[in-house]
Design a protein around this motif. Structure first.
Motif, mmCIF file in Angstrom:
data_model
loop_
_atom_site.group_PDB
_atom_site.id
_atom_site.type_symbol
_atom_site.label_atom_id
_atom_site.label_comp_id
_atom_site.label_asym_id
_atom_site.label_seq_id
_atom_site.Cartn_x
_atom_site.Cartn_y
_atom_site.Cartn_z
ATOM 1 N N SER A 195 -4.459 -5.114 5.998
ATOM 2 C CA SER A 195 -5.762 -5.955 6.780
ATOM 3 C C SER A 195 -6.942 -5.705 7.857
ATOM 4 C CB SER A 195 -4.919 -6.977 7.591
ATOM 5 O OG SER A 195 -4.304 -6.575 8.490
ATOM 6 N N ASN A 205 -3.016 -4.457 -5.097
ATOM 7 C CA ASN A 205 -3.038 -6.171 -4.429
ATOM 8 C C ASN A 205 -2.666 -7.018 -5.356
ATOM 9 O OD1 ASN A 205 -3.793 -8.481 -3.301
ATOM 10 N ND2 ASN A 205 -5.399 -7.628 -2.521
ATOM 11 N N THR A 241 -4.584 -10.079 -6.434
ATOM 12 C CA THR A 241 -6.204 -10.330 -6.186
ATOM 13 C C THR A 241 -5.927 -9.130 -7.882
ATOM 14 O OG1 THR A 241 -6.539 -8.527 -5.610
ATOM 15 C CG2 THR A 241 -6.961 -10.192 -4.958
ATOM 16 N N GLU A 257 1.224 -2.629 -0.153
ATOM 17 C CA GLU A 257 0.861 -3.305 -0.193
ATOM 18 C C GLU A 257 -1.039 -3.626 0.987
ATOM 19 O OE1 GLU A 257 0.902 -6.851 -1.491
ATOM 20 O OE2 GLU A 257 2.514 -5.804 -1.833
ATOM 21 N N PRO A 258 -2.745 -3.665 0.920
ATOM 22 C CA PRO A 258 -3.434 -3.196 1.080
ATOM 23 C C PRO A 258 -3.423 -3.554 3.082
ATOM 24 C CG PRO A 258 -3.377 -5.191 -0.322
ATOM 25 C CD PRO A 258 -2.419 -5.106 -0.430
#
Length: 602
Positions: A602, A542, A545, A599-600
């Motif tokens: 959701s 991420n 973060t 990407e993470p």
């Protein structure tokens, strides 16, 4: 008239007994002489205890036998086919015969000397001294290789053997194996290059010995220490054959080893040919047939063995005699057309002693339009020492780093920066003038290193490392993830020296070092060996973060310094203990800048 037959009297029986005893004595003497001939010496300290090995050549089969032609189009009235190369080796009982291991018995009076003698050359000198320099070996080839017939117009060949304080019997076994298992018409001479040895048995004693051999053997004695690389070049200049085979001084060739090598070079002169290199144990001298492998290298451009390329493996499966492509080679034994080898720049004479020349040659040959192949129908045994018995003019790691830096600068293009991250100290090493090697690459219109990875070695682990190389830093502590001291990764103070703190991110989101991968086992981060494999576990990052989390369970990589030295996986909370960053050295711009993790979700 009757013919009367009288039984022999006592005197007659006495004469018969005396004749029988005399004949028996002669037979015993002959047997003893044969046994003595097979014993040899190895070291000047034991020169008076052992008899030099016999120089008698074994007989090549001359009778016609069935076999397949290599290429029927070459079969003409002026180019007859050689028969399958077979050598008659009479069964013999003795230490190490047929390539079997030999172990000094515990009750042997010289057993106590075994360990001290081992330290002289870092192999079992005592066991070697008991094994004949003419020892027999099995035919280790696959059945299909034993029936191939090669053209009689194969190119002439010279064998170059480099030695520096080599032990007596391994050197002689190398020479005799060539003489015993090579058709004399194929070999012009054996050239021994003495790289400034100072041991007594390698002087006049060796000269006197080789003068009696049935094949021309000459010794080139260097007046200063050149090292393996430059000594091989000096040996080549003394040859008269159109093909040169370079061989270490502790090898043993097997039956039929040379014709397939010469045939491949005859067919395509821009070929570096490597036989299948089997293993000779450094302690028992057992000859072991190895499985086929291709030469490669890791991110640190150190040679290693790899699986055969998938395309080549399928061809070998269809034809067990197929000679397959190899990206690089082990440096123990290989062959080249002499004129082609000169055209592509021979050896890099700026390299010192030993190390890196085999990988450099593989890259140069492929990138400059040649090829390198492993011949399965040629098998040569090589003894790998347990350590170097000779000294380097500088510390050995520095010598090898210098050699690697020379060819990294010439042949690796932007990938050299990856190597510098692993070897930052090498930036300060003076490698001398490399301008001639750079001009050589330009003159030969050689392709780039990325072309090599994509076209010659598409299965290379380097081929998927395109996102990032550098340090993985824990933001809260400013420590770098390190694997130097454990199978469990842990952050330690950043040292900037690469090694255990070097990491690469792969296309699939894997994270790996040179030899190991960051994996998960029982829900814990672990290090697993993955030298020639791709990482199994996918990591996601991420960017907002700084969290690095598992692609399988979504847990974040966590380091709680005051609680444990080990990494853990825990629920992602955005805490400082879970924040990581990827950092490259400030003075390195390797063109691999963006970290494009998935990407993470959701």
């Amino acid at each position: 008239m009757k013919l009367m037959l009288k039984a022999p009297g006592i005197m007659g029986y006495s004469r018969l007994i005396r004749k029988f005893v005399a004949i028996s004595f002669v037979i015993v003497v002959i047997i003893c002489l044969i046994q003595i001939i097979t014993v040899n010496e190895i070291h000047p300290k034991v020169v008076k205890k052992y008899i030099l090995g016999s120089t008698n050549r074994r007989t090549h089969v001359e009778e016609p036998t069935e076999g397949k032609d290599v290429d029927s189009t070459e079969r003409t009235s002026t180019d007859e086919l050689l028969l399958p190369i077979e050598v008659t080796e009479a069964p013999r009982i003795g230490p190490g015969e047929q390539g079997l291991p030999y172990i000094i018995p515990d009750d042997d009076p010289e057993k106590p000397n075994e360990k001290e003698m081992f330290k002289i050359n870092y192999h079992n000198l005592l066991a070697s001294s008991r094994i004949s320099v003419n020892r027999t070996l099995e035919d280790y080839r696959v059945p299909g290789c034993r029936n191939i017939r090669y053209p009689s117009s194969l190119p002439s060949c010279s064998v170059v053997i480099i030695f520096h304080n080599e032990a007596w019997s391994p050197l002689l076994r190398t020479i005799h194996s060539i003489i015993n298992r090579t058709p004399s018409k194929l070999i012009n001479e054996i050239v021994l290059v003495d790289d400034l040895s100072d041991q007594e048995h390698l002087g006049t004693l060796l000269d006197d010995y080789i003068a009696k051999l049935s094949v021309k053997v000459i010794v080139v004695r260097l007046k200063e220490r050149k090292g393996l690389i430059r000594a091989r070049l000096a040996g080549m200049e003394a040859t008269t054959g159109s093909v040169v085979v370079w061989m270490d001084a502790h090898c043993e060739v097997t039956v039929g080893w040379l014709p397939p090598i010469l045939y491949e070079i005859k067919q395509q002169p821009n070929t570096i040919v490597v036989p299948t290199v089997d293993n000779i144990d450094h302690f028992t001298w057992a000859y072991t047939r190895v499985s086929y492998s291709a030469g490669g290298f890791n991110m640190d451009i150190q040679f290693n063995w790899n699986s055969i390329l998938e395309e080549e493996r399928l061809k070998l499966k269809e034809d067990e005699t197929y000679s397959f492509r190899t990206p690089t080679m082990v440096g123990a034994v290989y062959a080249a057309d002499k004129e082609y080898f000169r055209a592509i720049g021979t050896f890099d004479e700026g390299m010192e002693i030993w190390g890196g020349e085999n990988v450099e040659l593989g890259l140069r040959v492929w990138q400059c339009g040649g090829r390198m192949i492993n011949v399965v129908c040629s098998r040569v045994g090589h003894m790998y020492r347990s350590a170097f018995p000779y000294s380097f003019p500088e510390e050995s790691n520095r010598i090898m780093a210098k050699n690697n830096k020379r060819f990294a600068e010439v042949w690796l293009d932007e990938w050299k920066y990856v190597w510098y991250q692993l070897n930052p100290a090498a930036r300060d090493i003076d490698v001398g003038d490399i301008s001639e090697r750079i001009l050589l690459r330009e003159r030969l219109h050689c392709k780039g290193f990325q072309w090599f990875l994509e076209n010659v070695w598409p299965e290379s682990p380097l081929n998927v490392i395109v996102k990032f190389t550098g340090e993985l830093v824990h933001n809260e502590t400013s420590f770098c993830l390190d694997i130097s001291n454990s199978t469990h990764p842990q952050p330690t103070r950043c040292h900037g020296n690469g090694n255990g703190q070097f990491w690469a991110v792969t296309k699939g989101g894997g994270i790996r070092s040179v030899r190991d991968c960051l994996e998960i086992n029982n829900n814990r981060p672990v290090i697993e060996h993955c030298m020639n494999k791709q990482p199994k576990h996918q990591w996601n990052y991420n960017h907002n973060t700084g969290e690095l989390f598992s692609g399988s369970n979504g847990l974040c990589l966590t380091y709680l310094k005051n609680i444990s030295d080990w990494l853990t996986l825990s629920q992602c909370e955005g805490s400082d203990s879970q924040r990581w960053s990827f950092r490259q050295p400030a003075d390195i711009a390797n063109g691999i800048e963006s970290i494009e993790f998935n990407e993470p979700q959701s």
